[in-house]
Design a protein around this motif. Structure first.
Motif, PDB file in Angstrom:
ATOM      1  N   VAL A 100     -50.654  28.944 -39.906  1.00 46.27           N
ATOM      2  CA  VAL A 100     -51.775  29.792 -39.479  1.00 46.27           C
ATOM      3  C   VAL A 100     -51.339  31.254 -39.327  1.00 46.27           C
ATOM      4  O   VAL A 100     -51.931  32.139 -39.951  1.00 46.27           O
ATOM      5  CB  VAL A 100     -52.429  29.244 -38.193  1.00 46.27           C
ATOM      6  CG1 VAL A 100     -53.397  30.239 -37.604  1.00 46.27           C
ATOM      7  CG2 VAL A 100     -53.161  27.944 -38.499  1.00 46.27           C
ATOM      8  N   LEU A 136     -59.136  33.073 -37.653  1.00 41.37           N
ATOM      9  CA  LEU A 136     -58.215  34.195 -37.768  1.00 41.37           C
ATOM     10  C   LEU A 136     -58.511  34.999 -39.038  1.00 41.37           C
ATOM     11  O   LEU A 136     -58.242  36.187 -39.120  1.00 41.37           O
ATOM     12  CB  LEU A 136     -56.780  33.663 -37.787  1.00 41.37           C
ATOM     13  CG  LEU A 136     -55.687  34.581 -37.281  1.00 41.37           C
ATOM     14  CD1 LEU A 136     -55.993  35.082 -35.892  1.00 41.37           C
ATOM     15  CD2 LEU A 136     -54.357  33.860 -37.273  1.00 41.37           C
ATOM     16  N   GLY A 161     -58.982  27.087 -36.187  1.00 45.31           N
ATOM     17  CA  GLY A 161     -58.358  28.309 -35.689  1.00 45.31           C
ATOM     18  C   GLY A 161     -57.941  29.215 -36.834  1.00 45.31           C
ATOM     19  O   GLY A 161     -58.134  30.433 -36.779  1.00 45.31           O
ATOM     20  N   GLY A 162     -57.376  28.608 -37.881  1.00 44.71           N
ATOM     21  CA  GLY A 162     -56.932  29.379 -39.037  1.00 44.71           C
ATOM     22  C   GLY A 162     -58.086  30.109 -39.706  1.00 44.71           C
ATOM     23  O   GLY A 162     -57.972  31.284 -40.072  1.00 44.71           O
TER      24      GLY A 162
END
Lengths: 504, 323
Positions: A49, A340, A336-337
């Motif tokens: 990530v 981002l 989450g990745g």
């Protein structure tokens, strides 16, 4: 979305050498992470990530998806060769994969594992790419009562993975359930068995337990016994380990059923590869004409486990991409990745960023192909592990186990948990207690407990909530049928089993 | 050759000595190596993502390298225990949250917030109450009227027990003198799935967890637990403006904030605040906060100490009276 424009997006990915390269690197890394006990697909993706932060989004996604697919598939390597699940989802692969290796069919077992993983990945990919928005709602029909009934049904699988003695299997299962009780109470938030130690608040994690239960007994046994596995050291030809089309055709139902089970379980949030593999294994055994072969080294067992756990990959992306709800622990990290990279996974992703969706679909397919190709080349090298003498292998495993259990949460405490559970596992192994039911208890025990309590909060204490919902009734009914048939069978065979046990 | 190397070494040593001397003379502390940020949650989670987003900005703006160290477990108690036992030299900080203050309030851990040096606020994630898009309640008034008329009937999902979500769910009902059935799940995504699937009536979660479903119209937000409306969800009213007092014990905010071990020197503290606040106030991070649905207003110093004190007291009182 127009077919023409989406085709051009697919071609954009396929003709982008950098994107293909990163997907390849990700898949390769995933296979390495998956095959090393202690390093998991979840960790691999989590590491990527921040690493892929500066990449174009589709390149980053390709690399992460590759790691996901490779990580789940790679788990089979250690499971087959060392009897140690490389990732939690390959626990079931050990049941038949390791006996196959002991019989000198390690390469064949790995060939089947790779092939089944490939089919599982492709079938779940098809579901994701064609009907994701339509089937996502199915996952939502699972409320607490359905989860509870699924967990009950899952625990019945203990009867399928117990090996010789059902009683010992049940005891193993209960040990797993007991271990799952440590930590914060899932409903009220009270502390249980934490002895004032903050490290125990989140309970005993699955990975230290797996390393302890599987790797340590293997190490101790390796030190005390001579090498028992014999391998043909002659050159391996592709035909020695890649199943032929005819063989695949013979197992078509198993492959299809296990892949579909995997895809479905993948779509149900908060489940994952290990539950899918257990369910698929159980079904494969029940539908098999030769159920007695299971546990003794049948490739059908390996197929069921690996098709199901890779089926989860596509399945778990369905709720993530359509609803913004991750299907398992790896897709939770992927969420989450995506964030981002400035993307909001969820219902609007399909209309707002069709290029990203097509990028995900395409790289996921490419990753599955890479996963298969890398394994076809790699199996020849993997099997050489078997030629390593125990006095080299055991220390290597010790290092891997310690590093692996530490690395999961950067916690020395987990290393001690691993060692303690390892000693316990060795004693259990010596006593003829199977490990798979313990894992099942550890995974499903808390699910059964928390979902029953959650359901009873919803119904204000009325137990009828479990019997008025069709999916819940179905699973409870199936559980009863299994319990009854097992009871009748073991009653009939009662005398016989006693004799067999006495002779061990 | 050897002499050449020796010369270089001596030169380096002299340079280093000058550097050290100059900093001691002028008093300002500058980080000379990488700063470790302990994240007491798993990789890929909301807190982790914040730290990862800050990393390149800190590097670019201040030339300081940072390491994100995930130490999850014990609802953040494990990672923060690691922080308080590390040296207060400015090279170890952590992202703490309301969760640890809540655990302290319930005496679930053996140490208190006096073991921290509070640096600055990182995020404020006010809770919101939302229902399924097909639910019969069109607004907060309708929902709370129903709660009032049917005490103990309506179910509200939360991401765990005895946390801010739990408190807020109960406080909503208490504001109309009634009660609800709180249904704790393990994590926010299961709660969303349960509400979308119609198994649970409503949810109390952070906007950052629900913004995607809200924007897509799958969830209908009813009210925000905050004094003012949220810039990212301007159409959602606060409880307060509709006349419901959900903060009888003081605001119970869900925040994350930057801490160092107790005993940090003043100049070190000031420098860390300068670096991290600078990065948080950057356009890039502010943009990220809007998109992710949290508020980033990095207050610090006395104002922040006072804020934490109030929050700690409110959470302790909630622990006694609500759970």
């Amino acid at each position: 979305m127009e077919v023409a424009s989406s085709m051009s997006m697919v071609m954009a990915v396929l003709t982008d050498p950098i994107c293909l390269l990163w997907t390849f690197v990700g898949t390769f890394m995933g296979l390495v992470f998956g095959s090393l006990p202690g390093l998991t697909a979840t960790m691999g993706v989590a590491l990527l990530v921040p690493l892929t932060f500066a990449f174009p989004t589709v390149h980053a996604l390709g690399m992460m998806l590759g790691t996901y697919v490779g990580g789940i598939a790679g788990g089979a390597v250690a499971a087959v060769l060392l009897n140690i699940p490389g990732t939690p989802s390959s626990v079931v692969t050990t049941i038949d994969g390791y006996p196959m290796a002991q019989q000198g069919r390690a390469a064949k077992a790995l060939g089947w594992a790779a092939t089944a993983s490939f089919f599982g990945g492709i079938i779940s990919w098809l579901v994701l790419a064609t009907v994701a928005p339509q089937v996502a709602r199915v996952a939502l029909s699972f409320g607490p009562p359905e989860y509870a009934a699924l967990a009950l049904f899952g625990l019945m699988i203990i009867s399928s993975v117990s090996g010789k003695s059902l009683l010992k299997g049940i005891i193993s299962g209960l040990i797993g359930v007991w271990l799952s009780l440590f930590g914060v109470d899932p409903i009220m938030g009270d502390l249980r068995f934490t002895f004032g130690n903050v490290n125990l608040m989140s309970g005993i994690a699955i990975m230290p337990a797996l390393i302890g239960f599987y790797a340590f007994p293997q190490i101790l046994r390796g030190l005390s016994e001579e090498q028992s596995t014999e391998m043909k050291t002659a050159r391996l030809n592709l035909s020695d380990f890649i199943p032929s089309l005819l063989e695949i055709w013979r197992s078509k139902l198993n492959i299809l059923r296990s892949s579909v089970i995997g895809t479905f379980i993948g779509m149900v949030p908060a489940t994952g590869g290990n539950i899918a593999a257990f369910l698929a294994y159980d079904q494969a055994k029940r539908f098999s004409k030769t159920p007695e072969e299971y546990g003794k080294g049948t490739h059908e067992g390996v197929i069921a486990s690996e098709a199901a756990n890779n089926g989860v990959t596509g399945g778990a992306l369905v709720p993530l991409l359509t609803l913004g709800i991750p299907g398992d622990s790896v897709t939770a990290v992927l969420l989450g990745g995506l964030m981002l990279h400035g993307l909001q996974p969820g219902p609007q992703l399909f209309s707002k960023s069709p290029d990203i969706i097509m990028g995900i679909f395409t790289t996921l397919l490419v990753a599955n192909v890479f996963m298969y190709l890398i394994q076809l080349v790699g199996i020849k090298f993997f099997v050489r592990v078997l030629k390593i003498p125990n006095y080299y292998l055991a220390p290597m495993l010790v290092i891997l186990s310690v590093v692996g259990s530490y690395a999961l949460r950067n916690s020395l405490f987990d290393v001690w948990i691993t060692v303690l559970l390892g000693l316990m596992g060795y004693i259990m192994l010596r006593g003829g207690f199977p490990m798979a039911p313990t894992v099942l208890g550890l995974v499903l025990g808390p699910m059964l407990e928390s979902e029953i309590r959650r359901s009873l909060i919803l119904s204000a204490g009325d137990w009828s909530i479990f019997f008025v919902r069709p999916i819940s009734v179905l699973f409870i009914g199936l559980s009863l049928v299994i319990a009854l048939t097992v009871a009748v069978k073991s009653f009939k065979k009662g005398q016989k089993t006693d004799e067999v046990e006495a002779s061990i | 050759m050897l002499k050449n190397r020796l010369n270089k070494l001596v030169l380096l040593l002299v340079l280093a000595a000058v550097l050290i001397a100059s900093t001691t003379v002028f008093g300002a502390w500058e980080p000379r190596r990488e700063i470790t940020i302990i994240i007491p949650w798993s990789p890929g989670g909301a807190t982790d993502i914040m730290a990862r987003k800050l990393q390149p900005i800190i590097k670019r703006e201040f030339g300081v390298n940072t390491i994100v160290l995930n130490k999850e477990g014990g609802s953040s108690a494990v990672g923060l225990t690691e922080l308080i036992t590390s040296r207060p030299d400015g090279y170890t900080v952590a992202l703490a949250s309301s969760t640890i203050l809540s655990l302290m309030g319930q005496n679930q851990i053996s140490w208190g917030s006096d073991r921290f040096t509070n640096l600055c606020l990182v995020s404020e994630d006010p809770m919101l109450l939302a229902v399924n898009k097909d639910a019969k309640w069109k607004n907060l008034d309708e929902f709370l009227a129903d709660v009032k008329a049917n005490p103990g009937k309506i179910t509200i999902g939360t991401s765990a027990s005895r946390n801010v979500n739990h408190a807020d769910a109960v406080l909503a009902a208490q504001s109309v003198g009634s009660s609800i059935r709180q249904v704790p799940f393990n994590g926010g995504s299961r709660v969303i799935a349960a509400v979308l699937g119609g198994h649970v009536d409503a949810l109390v979660l952070k906007p950052s967890e629900t913004i995607s479903q809200i924007q897509a119209g799958e969830l209908r937000p009813l009210g925000i637990y905050r004094k003012e409306r949220l810039a990212s969800l301007p159409e959602v009213p606060t409880f307060q403006e509709l006349g419901y007092d959900v903060f009888p014990y003081g605001p119970v905010d869900q925040i994350s904030y930057l801490v160092a071990p107790a005993g940090l020197k003043k100049d070190v503290k000031d420098k860390l605040v300068e670096i991290f606040r600078g990065a948080m106030l950057s356009e890039e991070f502010q943009e990220f906060s809007k998109q992710a649905g949290f508020v980033c207003n990095p207050i610090y110093g006395n104002e922040f100490d006072k804020y934490i004190e109030n929050l700690t007291n409110a959470l302790a009182e909630v622990a006694q009276k609500v759970y």
